[in-house]
Structures are given as structure tokens and as C-alpha cells.
Design an enzyme around this catalytic site. Structure first.
Site, short mmCIF file in Angstrom:
data_model
loop_
_atom_site.label_atom_id
_atom_site.label_comp_id
_atom_site.label_asym_id
_atom_site.label_seq_id
_atom_site.Cartn_x
_atom_site.Cartn_y
_atom_site.Cartn_z
N ASN A 13 -41.61 18.38 32.91
CA ASN A 13 -41.00 19.81 32.81
C ASN A 13 -41.21 20.82 31.69
O ASN A 13 -40.62 20.43 30.61
CB ASN A 13 -39.43 19.78 33.43
N ASP A 73 -31.43 15.03 32.02
CA ASP A 73 -31.18 15.25 33.54
C ASP A 73 -30.12 16.54 33.46
O ASP A 73 -29.07 16.33 32.74
CB ASP A 73 -30.72 14.01 34.21
#
Ligand code: IMP
Length: 195
Positions: A13, A73
């Protein structure tokens, strides 16, 4: 302090990567992407908590690179939706449609019940230890998308300064964000451990 100066970030990402670099570079830590480190993997995130998923990602990359690794996360927990989308934030809607879907789902929720928070849990692994740290950012969900900075749910997440995260500069967001808070905890913990 002998703070290590390189950490591999187990992520594909680009936004998470950019933010981690912005936050850790001034602290003297260079963040290498998993791609730059030669770890071409995307493990299935089948945990049910942020910590489990962060560990899954960090250990998959650690097994390949065998040097200090972090993984993030994160997700948005909305009070009136019983904490959803939470750990499933990335899968809640197709990329680019998450804000519109959330606004539609919350269209009848009154102003005083739109509280939400972002959570970020970071897993760290090296040859001697592993641990997780977390950070939060508390705010509420607005009624429309505002701003063009950031990513994901930033345009609908209102902070207590009246701006959405997407209306803030990178610096402003990093100072108060869940990711900023988690990475500051990580730095503190590594310092305590004499890294
Ligand atoms: P994952 O950690 O890869 O499971 O994905 C987390 C998802 O939560 C992202 O794809 C975004 O949709 C959302 N998210 C996490 N952090 C942020 C943030 O800082 N701003 C906006 N959305 C975020």
C-alpha cells in the site's frame, strides 16, 4: 541509543508506505518497502483482529528478508455500526467507493451518533523479538466527502478541528493519526529495548 536505521515495511500500500516514511525519517529510521527488499508476497489476511493480521503480514515478509520488519493492519470502526467495517475496512467496498458506501449506509444516523475511530496496529519482528503496538484517532463520520489528500476513508472522517483527514496536510494528519500514534509507540518501544 543505537537505534537501528532500516526497517522493511511489509506492505504493498503506497499510502501507508509514504506515511510511515514521513513519520519515521525524521526519527532517523529508513523505511524500505517489501518490494524494494525483494519480498514479493501478499499473504491472506484471515485473522479476526488487527494484531493477528499485522503479525500474518510481518511474519510472511520476515521469513523472506530475515531483517527487522514492520506491518500495519488498520481500519475504521464506526460506533453506530457496532465497530464495522473494522478489520474488514479494505474489503468493505471496491477501492474508491468506500466513502460513498459508508455515507449511504449512515444516511439516517443523527449527528450525535456518528462517532468513529481509526485504529492502526503495527507488528514488529526481528531475530530476537516480536510485538505489536497500536494507535487510535478518534473523530466522527461527516455527511459528505471533503478534501482530496490522504486515502481510503479520509474524506469522510472529521477530526475535532472541523477538518476531514483529507483536508489536512500530510504533516497535520501524521501528527494526530492512528498510524502516527502507533509508529510513535513503536519508536518508544524500540528505544526502551536499546535498539
Ligand atoms: P489493511 O490494513 O490493508 O487491511 O487495510 C486497511 C484499510 O483501512 C485501508 O484499505 C483503508 O480503506 C482503511 N484505512 C486504514 N488507514 C487509513 C487512513 O489513514 N485513512 C483512510 N483509510 C484508512
Amino acid at each position: 541509543m543505537t537505534m537501528m536505521n532500516k526497517i522493511v515495511f511489509a506492505t504493498n500500500n503506497e499510502n501507508k508506505l509514504r506515511e510511515a516514511r514521513e513519520i519515521l525519517a525524521p526519527l532517523g529510521i529508513e523505511v524500505i518497502s517489501q518490494r524494494e527488499a525483494g519480498a514479493d508476497c501478499e499473504p491472506e489476511e484471515n485473522g479476526v483482529t488487527f494484531a493477528e493480521n499485522a503479525m500474518i503480514k510481518a511474519s510472511a515478509v520476515y521469513d523472506i528478508v530475515k531483517c527487522p520488519v514492520i506491518a500495519d493492519d488498520s481500519g475504521l470502526c464506526v460506533e453506530s455500526l457496532d465497530g464495522r467495517p473494522g478489520v474488514y475496512s479494505a474489503r468493505y467496498a471496491p477501492k474508491g467507493q468506500e466513502c460513498a458506501k459508508l455515507l449511504a449506509e449512515m444516511k439516517d444516523i443523527p449527528d450525535n451518533s456518528r462517532g468513529a475511530y481509526f485504529q492502526c496496529t503495527i507488528a514488529y519482528i526481528d531475530a530476537e523479538k516480536y510485538f505489536t503496538v497500536s494507535g487510535k484517532c478518534v473523530g466522527e463520520i461527516g455527511h459528505e466527502e471533503r478534501g482530496t489528500n490522504g486515502f481510503g476513508y479520509d474524506p469522510v472522517f472529521l477530526y475535532n478541528n472541523g477538518k476531514t483527514l483529507a483536508e489536512m496536510t500530510a504533516d497535520e494528519k501524521n501528527k494526530i493519526s492512528h498510524r502516527g500514534n502507533a509508529l510513535k509507540e513503536l519508536y518508544k518501544k524500540l528505544k526502551e529495548k536499546g535498539e
